[in-house]
Design an enzyme around this catalytic site. Structure first.
Site, PDB file in Angstrom:
ATOM      1  N   GLY A  82       0.816  -1.217   0.000  1.00 16.34           N
ATOM      2  CA  GLY A  82       0.000   0.000   0.000  1.00 16.34           C
ATOM      3  C   GLY A  82       0.844   1.259   0.000  1.00 16.34           C
ATOM      4  O   GLY A  82       2.081   1.213  -0.085  1.00 16.34           O
TER       5      GLY A  82
ATOM      6  N   GLU B 146      -6.635  -4.644  -6.219  1.00 20.97           N
ATOM      7  CA  GLU B 146      -6.704  -4.443  -4.767  1.00 20.97           C
ATOM      8  C   GLU B 146      -8.107  -4.669  -4.185  1.00 20.97           C
ATOM      9  O   GLU B 146      -8.272  -5.308  -3.149  1.00 20.97           O
ATOM     10  CB  GLU B 146      -6.232  -3.010  -4.511  1.00 20.97           C
ATOM     11  CG  GLU B 146      -6.213  -2.583  -3.098  1.00 20.97           C
ATOM     12  CD  GLU B 146      -5.638  -1.162  -2.947  1.00 20.97           C
ATOM     13  OE1 GLU B 146      -5.167  -0.571  -3.939  1.00 20.97           O
ATOM     14  OE2 GLU B 146      -5.687  -0.660  -1.817  1.00 20.97           O
TER      15      GLU B 146
ATOM     16  N   GLY C  24      -3.391   8.690   6.395  1.00 19.32           N
ATOM     17  CA  GLY C  24      -2.362   9.635   5.970  1.00 19.32           C
ATOM     18  C   GLY C  24      -2.636  11.028   6.526  1.00 19.32           C
ATOM     19  O   GLY C  24      -1.710  11.765   6.906  1.00 19.32           O
TER      20      GLY C  24
ATOM     21  N   SER D 280      -4.997  -0.224   8.497  1.00 17.47           N
ATOM     22  CA  SER D 280      -4.015  -0.107   9.583  1.00 17.47           C
ATOM     23  C   SER D 280      -4.233   1.117  10.464  1.00 17.47           C
ATOM     24  O   SER D 280      -3.610   1.227  11.526  1.00 17.47           O
ATOM     25  CB  SER D 280      -2.594  -0.068   9.024  1.00 17.47           C
ATOM     26  OG  SER D 280      -2.372  -1.116   8.121  1.00 17.47           O
TER      27      SER D 280
HETATM   28  P1  ATP Z   1      -3.543   2.617   0.778  1.00 16.54           P
HETATM   29  O1  ATP Z   1      -4.422   1.411   0.910  1.00 16.54           O
HETATM   30  O2  ATP Z   1      -4.313   3.897   0.904  1.00 16.54           O
HETATM   31  O3  ATP Z   1      -2.631   2.535  -0.402  1.00 16.54           O
HETATM   32  P2  ATP Z   1      -1.995   1.411   2.930  1.00 16.54           P
HETATM   33  O4  ATP Z   1      -2.487   0.094   2.411  1.00 16.54           O
HETATM   34  O5  ATP Z   1      -0.529   1.536   3.104  1.00 16.54           O
HETATM   35  O6  ATP Z   1      -2.529   2.621   2.034  1.00 16.54           O
HETATM   36  P3  ATP Z   1      -2.867   0.906   5.629  1.00 16.54           P
HETATM   37  O7  ATP Z   1      -1.646   0.082   5.845  1.00 16.54           O
HETATM   38  O8  ATP Z   1      -4.175   0.206   5.702  1.00 16.54           O
HETATM   39  O9  ATP Z   1      -2.734   1.732   4.287  1.00 16.54           O
HETATM   40  O10 ATP Z   1      -2.927   2.105   6.673  1.00 16.54           O
HETATM   41  C1  ATP Z   1      -1.912   3.093   6.723  1.00 16.54           C
HETATM   42  C2  ATP Z   1      -2.169   3.964   7.953  1.00 16.54           C
HETATM   43  O11 ATP Z   1      -2.063   3.167   9.143  1.00 16.54           O
HETATM   44  C3  ATP Z   1      -1.164   5.076   8.140  1.00 16.54           C
HETATM   45  O12 ATP Z   1      -1.519   6.224   7.399  1.00 16.54           O
HETATM   46  C4  ATP Z   1      -1.210   5.310   9.652  1.00 16.54           C
HETATM   47  O13 ATP Z   1      -2.282   6.185  10.003  1.00 16.54           O
HETATM   48  C5  ATP Z   1      -1.552   3.931  10.202  1.00 16.54           C
HETATM   49  N1  ATP Z   1      -0.413   3.172  10.768  1.00 16.54           N
HETATM   50  C6  ATP Z   1      -0.547   2.092  11.568  1.00 16.54           C
HETATM   51  N2  ATP Z   1       0.641   1.598  11.937  1.00 16.54           N
HETATM   52  C7  ATP Z   1       1.573   2.382  11.355  1.00 16.54           C
HETATM   53  C8  ATP Z   1       2.995   2.377  11.361  1.00 16.54           C
HETATM   54  N3  ATP Z   1       3.696   1.471  12.053  1.00 16.54           N
HETATM   55  N4  ATP Z   1       3.640   3.319  10.633  1.00 16.54           N
HETATM   56  C9  ATP Z   1       2.963   4.236   9.946  1.00 16.54           C
HETATM   57  N5  ATP Z   1       1.610   4.295   9.903  1.00 16.54           N
HETATM   58  C10 ATP Z   1       0.907   3.386  10.591  1.00 16.54           C
HETATM   59 MG    MG Z   2      -4.295  -0.474   1.521  1.00 17.49          MG
END
Ligand code: ATP
Ligand code: MG
Length: 267
Positions: free
Chosen positions: A8, A70, A122, A225
């Site tokens: 992601g 996705e 974000g 997340s």
């Molecule tokens: P997208 O699906 O929009 O491309 P992603 O899949 O990377 O992004 P997730 O992994 O579901 O998104 O969530 C990212 C968010 O989770 C971050 O923006 C933050 O708020 C939170 N987060 C949780 N743990 C962490 C971490 N260890 N470091 C950074 N952000 C974290």
């Molecule tokens: Mg994602």
């Protein structure tokens, strides 16, 4: 080994089965090369990759891999994780609060994307950095859970002075909308961060509740997340969703839905 990866915008989620047991790991997206090196050392893995950075990851690995859209991977993973929790739902909304927020209707075993909002995890990290100078995610959520939004948010009851408001006076009329000029310099990091979480949680749940009407469903499954170690966000989202007559469900390991779906697609 069967491996599903969701690369992601912020985090790479990995789900794999080895000797019949399921494992989950996640890394910051900045460590994509480390994940690629791990994959390149596996013996005869079967791999499926999804997420916005799947192309980048695939270009770094020298093993054949499958790619998956996705939204389809997430749908498949949510169904699997629901089943693991002993739950079954026919019609439901999935709200994925990742870097941004994406909202989907699942009906007759098909998923349709209803929309989304740029307000997501974000935003939580970005505004926390700008307003309070805190950059570490764990520190943001720990401080936020100790703060009060009372001096920063404007509630409906503050606007309806001396008369009964037509909606609950406890609802937020304006996030960050209170008269901040006199208190701006004395606000604590905890207060500012709690209010950022409130803004994200209320936006995400408001849009989800409206989407649930369009989907003719009252169940909203929240994943992503952004809920990790973040009880305040869960609380804001849960209470607003319930207030609007829908039923929230936070999926266990929901942040791995995309990775799990990619992995299952290989079986
Ligand atoms: P997208 O699906 O929009 O491309 P992603 O899949 O990377 O992004 P997730 O992994 O579901 O998104 O969530 C990212 C968010 O989770 C971050 O923006 C933050 O708020 C939170 N987060 C949780 N743990 C962490 C971490 N260890 N470091 C950074 N952000 C974290
Ligand atoms: Mg994602």
């Amino acid at each position: 080994m069967i491996v599903g990866i969701d690369a992601g915008g912020t985090l790479i989620k990995v789900a794999y089965t080895e000797n019949g047991s399921l494992h989950f790991i996640k890394y910051p997206i900045a460590e994509i090369e480390r994940v690629a090196a791990w994959i390149n050392e596996l013996e005869n893995p079967t791999i499926c990759v999804t997420g916005g950075k799947s192309g980048v990851l695939r270009s770094l690995i020298n093993i054949n891999s499958k790619e998956m859209v996705e939204f389809d991977a997430t749908h498949l993973g949510v169904q699997y994780l629901l089943d693991r929790m002993g739950r079954s739902e026919d019609v439901y909304v999935v709200t994925n609060v990742g870097t941004g927020t994406s909202i989907h209707c699942i009906q007759n075993n098909m998923q349709e994307r209803l929309g989304g909002t740029g307000v997501g995890g974000g935003t939580l990290v970005g505004l926390s950095h700008l307003l309070a100078g805190v950059t570490d995610y764990e520190e943001i959520v720990a401080l936020a859970s100790k703060g009060s939004r009372d001096r920063i948010d404007l509630k409906v009851k503050h606007i309806y002075e001396g008369k009964e408001p037509p909606i609950s006076g406890e609802l937020t009329a304006s996030n960050f909308g209170n008269d901040l000029f006199c208190v701006a310099g004395e606000l604590s990091k905890e207060e500012l961060l709690a209010t950022v979480v409130g803004l994200v949680g209320e936006t995400v749940s408001t849009v989800s509740v409206l989407a649930a009407r369009q989907c003719a469903s009252s169940t909203i499954i929240y994943i992503g997340s952004s809920f990790i170690h973040n009880p305040l966000l869960k609380e804001v989202v849960e209470s607003y969703t319930v207030l609007r007559g829908a039923t929230p469900l936070f999926l266990e390991n929901g942040e791995f839905s995309g990775a799990v779906g990619a992995m299952i697609s290989l079986k």
